[in-house]
Motif scaffolding. Sequence first.
Motif, PDB file in Angstrom:
ATOM      1  N   LYS A   1      39.502  27.427  31.567  1.00  0.00           N
ATOM      2  CA  LYS A   1      39.036  28.811  31.510  1.00  0.00           C
ATOM      3  C   LYS A   1      38.485  29.287  32.857  1.00  0.00           C
ATOM      4  CE  LYS A   1      35.964  31.900  28.970  1.00  0.00           C
ATOM      5  NZ  LYS A   1      35.051  32.072  27.822  1.00  0.00           N
TER       6      LYS A   1
ATOM      7  N   THR B   1      40.318  32.200  35.019  1.00  0.00           N
ATOM      8  CA  THR B   1      39.502  33.407  35.177  1.00  0.00           C
ATOM      9  C   THR B   1      39.269  33.719  36.654  1.00  0.00           C
ATOM     10  OG1 THR B   1      38.408  32.913  33.087  1.00  0.00           O
ATOM     11  CG2 THR B   1      37.305  34.474  34.536  1.00  0.00           C
TER      12      THR B   1
ATOM     13  N   THR C   1      42.481  35.224  38.132  1.00  0.00           N
ATOM     14  CA  THR C   1      42.706  36.612  37.716  1.00  0.00           C
ATOM     15  C   THR C   1      41.697  37.544  38.371  1.00  0.00           C
ATOM     16  OG1 THR C   1      43.768  35.971  35.649  1.00  0.00           O
ATOM     17  CG2 THR C   1      42.743  38.151  35.702  1.00  0.00           C
ATOM     18  N   SER C   2      40.473  37.069  38.516  1.00  0.00           N
ATOM     19  CA  SER C   2      39.440  37.873  39.147  1.00  0.00           C
ATOM     20  C   SER C   2      39.777  38.163  40.611  1.00  0.00           C
ATOM     21  CB  SER C   2      38.113  37.128  39.036  1.00  0.00           C
ATOM     22  OG  SER C   2      37.135  37.745  39.820  1.00  0.00           O
TER      23      SER C   2
ATOM     24  N   THR D   1      47.710  37.691  35.913  1.00  0.00           N
ATOM     25  CA  THR D   1      47.301  36.833  34.810  1.00  0.00           C
ATOM     26  C   THR D   1      48.077  35.517  34.788  1.00  0.00           C
ATOM     27  OG1 THR D   1      48.858  37.860  33.287  1.00  0.00           O
ATOM     28  CG2 THR D   1      46.645  38.823  33.419  1.00  0.00           C
TER      29      THR D   1
ATOM     30  N   TYR E   1      43.789  28.026  27.745  1.00  0.00           N
ATOM     31  CA  TYR E   1      43.215  29.323  28.089  1.00  0.00           C
ATOM     32  C   TYR E   1      44.280  30.192  28.741  1.00  0.00           C
ATOM     33  CZ  TYR E   1      40.074  32.969  29.530  1.00  0.00           C
ATOM     34  OH  TYR E   1      39.468  34.195  29.673  1.00  0.00           O
TER      35      TYR E   1
ATOM     36  N   SER F   1      44.707  34.380  30.485  1.00  0.00           N
ATOM     37  CA  SER F   1      44.152  35.704  30.774  1.00  0.00           C
ATOM     38  C   SER F   1      45.181  36.796  30.490  1.00  0.00           C
ATOM     39  CB  SER F   1      43.679  35.770  32.229  1.00  0.00           C
ATOM     40  OG  SER F   1      44.734  35.487  33.118  1.00  0.00           O
TER      41      SER F   1
END
Lengths: 312, 312
Positions: free
Chosen positions: B252, B256, B259-260, B265, B280, B282
């Motif tokens: 995760k 994350t 993607t941030s 994604t 996980y 995104s």
Amino acid sequence: MKPILIVHGGAGDIAQSRVQGKLDGVRLAVREGYRVLQHNGSALDAVEAAVVSMEKDENFNAGYGSVLNLAGEVEMEASIMSGENLDVGAVTLIKDFLHPISIAHKVLTDSPHSLIGGQGAKQFALDKGFPTVPQESLISENAQAALKEFLENGGEFGKTEVGIAEGGVGTVGAVAIDVNGHIAVATSTGGMTGKVVGRIGDTPQIGSGTYADDNIGGVSSTGHGESILKVCLAHSIIKLMESGVDANTATKEAVTAMTSRLKNTAGAITLSKDGDVGVYFSSKRMSWAYIKDDKLFYGIEQGEVLEENYVK
Amino acid sequence: MKPILIVHGGAGDIAQSRVQGKLDGVRLAVREGYRVLQHNGSALDAVEAAVVSMEKDENFNAGYGSVLNLAGEVEMEASIMSGENLDVGAVTLIKDFLHPISIAHKVLTDSPHSLIGGQGAKQFALDKGFPTVPQESLISENAQAALKEFLENGGEFGKTEVGIAEGGVGTVGAVAIDVNGHIAVATSTGGMTGKVVGRIGDTPQIGSGTYADDNIGGVSSTGHGESILKVCLAHSIIKLMESGVDANTATKEAVTAMTSRLKNTAGAITLSKDGDVGVYFSSKRMSWAYIKDDKLFYGIEQGEVLEENYVK
């Protein structure tokens, strides 16, 4: 920030007869790249200029002077990465151009993709106006001698120590920090003597041959490609630095761990975002040079650090 | 050790009409792979079997059903890695075979190299006796519709959310631990709809699409390839686990963070060496399934975990 540029000219069992040419070549390349930084050029342009200098120099396994595959051809690969936004450009299985690193840089700026190979890479380069060169113009006497020796000796891979003619492996690379604190890394290679047609090594694989992140640092690696990619050598050094290890210790730890586990040798050059320098190789020799604070440092033997004033 | 196998069928903006086919496909694939482990087969053979199941299934972007490049062709890539000794086999720019993952496995066992591309990869496969198939036999109606839509919409990349016909991106992958505690990972893909000829993504880049280390765990990732390779997604998850983070949190956190930073994604499936599971994504959806302790878990929506008994 005061700019810094470091280059390497490949790790391996470099023959004594090739030492001086490599030392001259890395000192020339580091000056070519540093000049870009002094004129407030970008780290990306500086590492490209340094690598271009070595790609056209017969003393290095990249561009002209690249080692030959089993078909007696030059098949090259190169990658470049921007630490600012993690942008990547890379090419592989490219045969008809003198400067793969410049095509890689164009992939970074002009393509929605990061890595293009083979016929598609050739088409991309042609579309962007890169001039082709005859295959023969890329083939050096040294590279031919290395393939001949490899074939005569039965062609055993898995060692960096292939070829007294120093055609075993080797790569060239550069890491720079520019006046804006941006980091870039470029790596280029002809691969390994006697590789099968179509073999792709660590150089175009991001995190293996090349990695840059403005938040941490930059790394270019060289040595036995199949070992480097199995441990993601460049990314491993970056992750060690992220955890607080200094550039030189991180470089030494990661290279040593790779050699310990996989029994092949490698080397790497590293800059931290604060400008700390890392140089380490587990091979017999690796040529390297850097300019920092108006001093040019260089070497090729284990433990050797030579120094001269850098005059603009 | 009790064996575990987990598979994914690709992350992306999967259309509702494609959900059931993918759920059926991942449940079939995980059973195919798990059967190998139950008969004391190796993790390498198990992940190959799981991926082979998805490569021949039109519901997935790998083998038959691969998305098309700008020339309307299938150009595939695959990688497989052994956590025992870090051995790697991978192929890229391959067009004429139904099961790239099986060729990649053969590179791992039979080649001194780790990654072979293009014409060289085809020659390697022919030398090893893999049967060619006509290009047309690899092209599905769905893949054709996706390319048509991509071209009609002006061909914007950089989003996983390309194509209501779900031809945007996607990959299939598997991670296994066998009875001897060895970990293996396999990943295979047709890439992204409308890619240029010669585009190479994250799948064959070790540490991006695939990573395995018996001392830590295994990861297969999927999503926007150019973003995955810029952060070495699989290796980043491995390094988080090495530092003590559990498999699910590591998966995760790394997805994350990607993607941030890069605004695209992805998803990943992870096993730790102790058999902890990480899943996980995104993206809007990612199909996945695993078998552990005689239970089969699966899902495709965010937060969804379905369960059924696994009967041998």
